[in-house]
Write a protein that holds these residues in place. Structure first.
Motif, PDB file in Angstrom:
ATOM      1  N   GLY A 127       5.498  -2.382 -15.398  1.00 25.00           N
ATOM      2  CA  GLY A 127       4.615  -3.530 -15.175  1.00 25.00           C
ATOM      3  C   GLY A 127       4.323  -3.826 -13.722  1.00 25.00           C
ATOM      4  O   GLY A 127       3.687  -4.836 -13.403  1.00 25.00           O
ATOM      5  N   SER A 128       4.776  -2.957 -12.844  1.00 23.61           N
ATOM      6  CA  SER A 128       4.559  -3.176 -11.412  1.00 23.61           C
ATOM      7  C   SER A 128       3.108  -2.919 -11.012  1.00 23.61           C
ATOM      8  O   SER A 128       2.418  -2.108 -11.627  1.00 23.61           O
ATOM      9  N   TYR A 129       2.680  -3.628  -9.980  1.00 23.97           N
ATOM     10  CA  TYR A 129       1.361  -3.377  -9.412  1.00 23.97           C
ATOM     11  C   TYR A 129       1.462  -2.584  -8.108  1.00 23.97           C
ATOM     12  O   TYR A 129       0.483  -2.381  -7.423  1.00 23.97           O
ATOM     13  N   GLN A 130       2.691  -2.182  -7.784  1.00 25.40           N
ATOM     14  CA  GLN A 130       2.883  -1.410  -6.544  1.00 25.40           C
ATOM     15  C   GLN A 130       2.610   0.054  -6.828  1.00 25.40           C
ATOM     16  O   GLN A 130       3.518   0.838  -7.095  1.00 25.40           O
ATOM     17  N   MET A 131       1.348   0.373  -6.806  1.00 21.99           N
ATOM     18  CA  MET A 131       1.011   1.751  -7.114  1.00 21.99           C
ATOM     19  C   MET A 131      -0.140   2.213  -6.254  1.00 21.99           C
ATOM     20  O   MET A 131      -0.861   1.413  -5.658  1.00 21.99           O
ATOM     21  N   GLN A 132      -0.230   3.512  -6.238  1.00 21.86           N
ATOM     22  CA  GLN A 132      -1.267   4.115  -5.426  1.00 21.86           C
ATOM     23  C   GLN A 132      -2.134   4.988  -6.326  1.00 21.86           C
ATOM     24  O   GLN A 132      -1.602   5.785  -7.098  1.00 21.86           O
ATOM     25  N   VAL A 133      -3.431   4.807  -6.231  1.00 19.46           N
ATOM     26  CA  VAL A 133      -4.336   5.655  -7.008  1.00 19.46           C
ATOM     27  C   VAL A 133      -4.341   7.048  -6.374  1.00 19.46           C
ATOM     28  O   VAL A 133      -4.568   7.199  -5.183  1.00 19.46           O
ATOM     29  N   THR A 134      -4.020   8.058  -7.179  1.00 18.57           N
ATOM     30  CA  THR A 134      -3.930   9.427  -6.637  1.00 18.57           C
ATOM     31  C   THR A 134      -5.115  10.294  -7.045  1.00 18.57           C
ATOM     32  O   THR A 134      -5.377  11.313  -6.429  1.00 18.57           O
TER      33      THR A 134
END
Ligand SMILES: [Zn+2]
Length: 113
Positions: free
Chosen positions: A93-100
């Motif tokens: 559920g985290s929003y700490q992500m990077q679009v790859t």
């Protein structure tokens, strides 16, 4: 409308390739476009017809391959498929992500003669 600018750069690539590889006509072009590329497909097709008119790519068939978007979750260190840019991680559920993947717009190949 930035689709017009995109088509102009595609046209430039086709002209450069025509000089280098010595062909006269591009009959089909395949583009890979990610869901986050910010491209309106209808506008792209319209612009492509306008830009290619009277050129070596006149009447060229434009095929669009829509690629899959992926993101990398930092807390999970996992790569997953995303439908929307701001979707949370399906695991934590985290929003700490990077679009790859998903922002690409590239020419896959073209048919020339
Ligand atoms: Zn996660």
């Amino acid at each position: 409308m930035h689709e017009m600018a995109i088509c102009e750069s595609i046209m430039q690539v086709m002209e450069d390739q025509a000089k280098q590889q010595d062909f006269q006509h591009v009959s089909a072009l395949r583009l890979e476009i990610g869901p986050f590329a910010g491209v309106e497909l209808e506008a792209l097709r319209f612009s492509f017809d306008v830009v290619t008119r009277g050129t070596l790519a006149e009447g060229c068939q434009l095929e669009v391959i829509e690629t899959e978007a992926r993101a990398w979750c930092l807390p999970c260190a996992k790569d997953f498929h995303v439908d929307e840019r701001f979707d949370p991680c399906p695991d934590c559920g985290s929003y700490q992500m990077q679009v790859t993947a998903g922002e690409e717009l590239r020419i896959k190949d073209m048919e020339v003669n």
